[in-house]
Write an enzyme that holds these catalytic residues in place. Sequence first.
Site, PDB file in Angstrom:
ATOM      1  N   HIS A 119       0.799  -1.297   0.094  1.00  8.66           N
ATOM      2  CA  HIS A 119       0.007  -0.116   0.086  1.00  8.66           C
ATOM      3  C   HIS A 119       0.881   1.172  -0.084  1.00  8.66           C
ATOM      4  O   HIS A 119       2.109   1.387   0.453  1.00  8.66           O
ATOM      5  CB  HIS A 119      -0.833   0.145   1.312  1.00  8.66           C
ATOM      6  CG  HIS A 119      -1.944  -0.980   1.457  1.00  8.66           C
ATOM      7  ND1 HIS A 119      -1.734  -1.967   2.177  1.00  8.66           N
ATOM      8  CD2 HIS A 119      -3.130  -1.098   1.009  1.00  8.66           C
ATOM      9  CE1 HIS A 119      -2.876  -2.635   2.004  1.00  8.66           C
ATOM     10  NE2 HIS A 119      -3.553  -2.119   1.336  1.00  8.66           N
ATOM     11  N   ASP A 134       1.697   2.112   3.697  1.00  2.69           N
ATOM     12  CA  ASP A 134       2.382   0.918   4.527  1.00  2.69           C
ATOM     13  C   ASP A 134       4.071   1.320   4.309  1.00  2.69           C
ATOM     14  O   ASP A 134       4.769   1.006   5.263  1.00  2.69           O
ATOM     15  CB  ASP A 134       2.754  -0.420   3.565  1.00  2.69           C
ATOM     16  CG  ASP A 134       1.379  -1.377   3.595  1.00  2.69           C
ATOM     17  OD1 ASP A 134       0.522  -1.032   4.371  1.00  2.69           O
ATOM     18  OD2 ASP A 134       1.157  -2.127   2.589  1.00  2.69           O
TER      19      ASP A 134
HETATM   20  C1  GLT Z   1      -6.474  -5.394   3.680  1.00  2.00           C
HETATM   21  C2  GLT Z   1      -7.860  -6.180   2.941  1.00  2.00           C
HETATM   22  C3  GLT Z   1      -6.924  -7.026   1.661  1.00  2.00           C
HETATM   23  C4  GLT Z   1      -6.657  -6.263   0.801  1.00  2.00           C
HETATM   24  C5  GLT Z   1      -5.625  -5.327   1.026  1.00  2.00           C
HETATM   25  C6  GLT Z   1      -5.265  -4.560  -0.132  1.00  2.00           C
HETATM   26  S1  GLT Z   1      -5.909  -4.310   2.265  1.00  2.00           S
HETATM   27  O1  GLT Z   1      -5.554  -6.054   4.175  1.00  2.00           O
HETATM   28  O2  GLT Z   1      -8.075  -7.174   3.855  1.00  2.00           O
HETATM   29  O3  GLT Z   1      -7.709  -8.097   1.569  1.00  2.00           O
HETATM   30  O4  GLT Z   1      -6.197  -7.097  -0.300  1.00  2.00           O
HETATM   31  O5  GLT Z   1      -5.762  -3.193  -0.265  1.00  2.00           O
END
Ligand code: GLT
Length: 412
Positions: free
Chosen positions: A77, A80
């Site tokens: 992200h 992150d």
């Molecule tokens: C978060 C979510 C995931 C997604 C991520 C991408 S963020 O952790 O639960 O399933 O893939 O934004």
Amino acid sequence: MNPIPPNQQQALVERLMQACGGGYPPQTRRKHFITGPQWAASYQGQALFHAPTRTPISFDDVIREYAKIGIGYWCTHDTDVVPTEQLGKEGQSQIVARIQKSLSEHGLKCSMVTTETFFHAVFAAGPAAEAPEIREYAAFRVRNTVDIGHELGAQFAVYWPGSLGYYTQGAIDEADSLRWYADALNAACERDIDVAGKKKRPTLKHCLEAKPFEPQAEILLPTSDAMLAFISSGLLKHPEMVGLNPEYLHELMWGGAPRAALARALLAGKLWHFDINDGYRLKHDVDIGVGLVNPLDWLNVLVLLRAHGYNGPFNLDFKPPRTTSNHGVFAVSFPSAVDRFITLWEIAGDVREDPIIREATDALRAGAGAPPGADAKAIHEANKELLTLHELIGHRLVQILLGLHRGRTYSA
Ligand code: GLT
Ligand code: MN
Ligand code: MN
């Protein structure tokens, strides 16, 4: 057994992990398009009811450890790695440069970038809230993520809309919210066309990810199918640039069959990216490591993907459990997830080659040859012995999964 003092525990875990066997060398692991998220490895075990159980780790640590394991690709992200207040500023450029250095030193590539539009307080009412300035900020965030993606050489951008939904019914107009959400995706695609043109790179593949519950009470795009409809709703200016990132567990959570959801995405030509993990039907998003709960279903998912030539990333979007230590994340959690995936992938290859399954499948597809115009009763009569093969195939799949097809039996 005697108590195991703290200074002997890592050695014990490593010895037992070694004793488990069934691991692949890093060079074998790297042959697969397996991607490791920054957020998965750095997850500290915190959640709604939980305090963290692990200490923070940096992108340098994650990239280095993924490299050792043989996970060839990294994804992240925006927030992150870049603090919110540095996004789009000089601080971001410096961090991105450090990431590039770390990736190239360790021989990893960045496969995907995604925008966090759910955690920060600014997204309390979601990324497509009523106030124009919130939506303008969301557009800035996705455009900026596209910029980061091109800087890092990514091929994919993922969008989990997170808080696109509501707690209090009637407070928002769902149709307007969806239009506004499309505006954000349009902003991302337009920036992408622009940047890709300047950098002479292909545009990114923009992949939508659905989750049926969490973090809102009601979600506007709860399933991959809802997202397929959204892609072809006419709201997107570049629907050809937008596809799906289904997550195995997110389809299971609403009670769907992940394999069928994937088939629908494949038929639409939109299965571009795949979050792999495991969990339970009609429960919250437990993000357990691939194959720990539903190995037979996972085997069948991979048979389907192999049969239809899926060649996109397999993204390890699971959360190491709170009971796993910092050391355990890279000593057990990630290598074991990768190895279960590879094993299931190879077994799926065995399934496709298995002469019994092949003959049974061919026979079912050949049918009985009932004459044209035969009535329903006659058609069923002609085929009914053949149809027993469905159950035989199910039995054979379990045999192959358990290794029983190689003659392994138990003395009773
Ligand atoms: C978060 C979510 C995931 C997604 C991520 C991408 S963020 O952790 O639960 O399933 O893939 O934004
Ligand atoms: Mn996911
Ligand atoms: Mn999930």
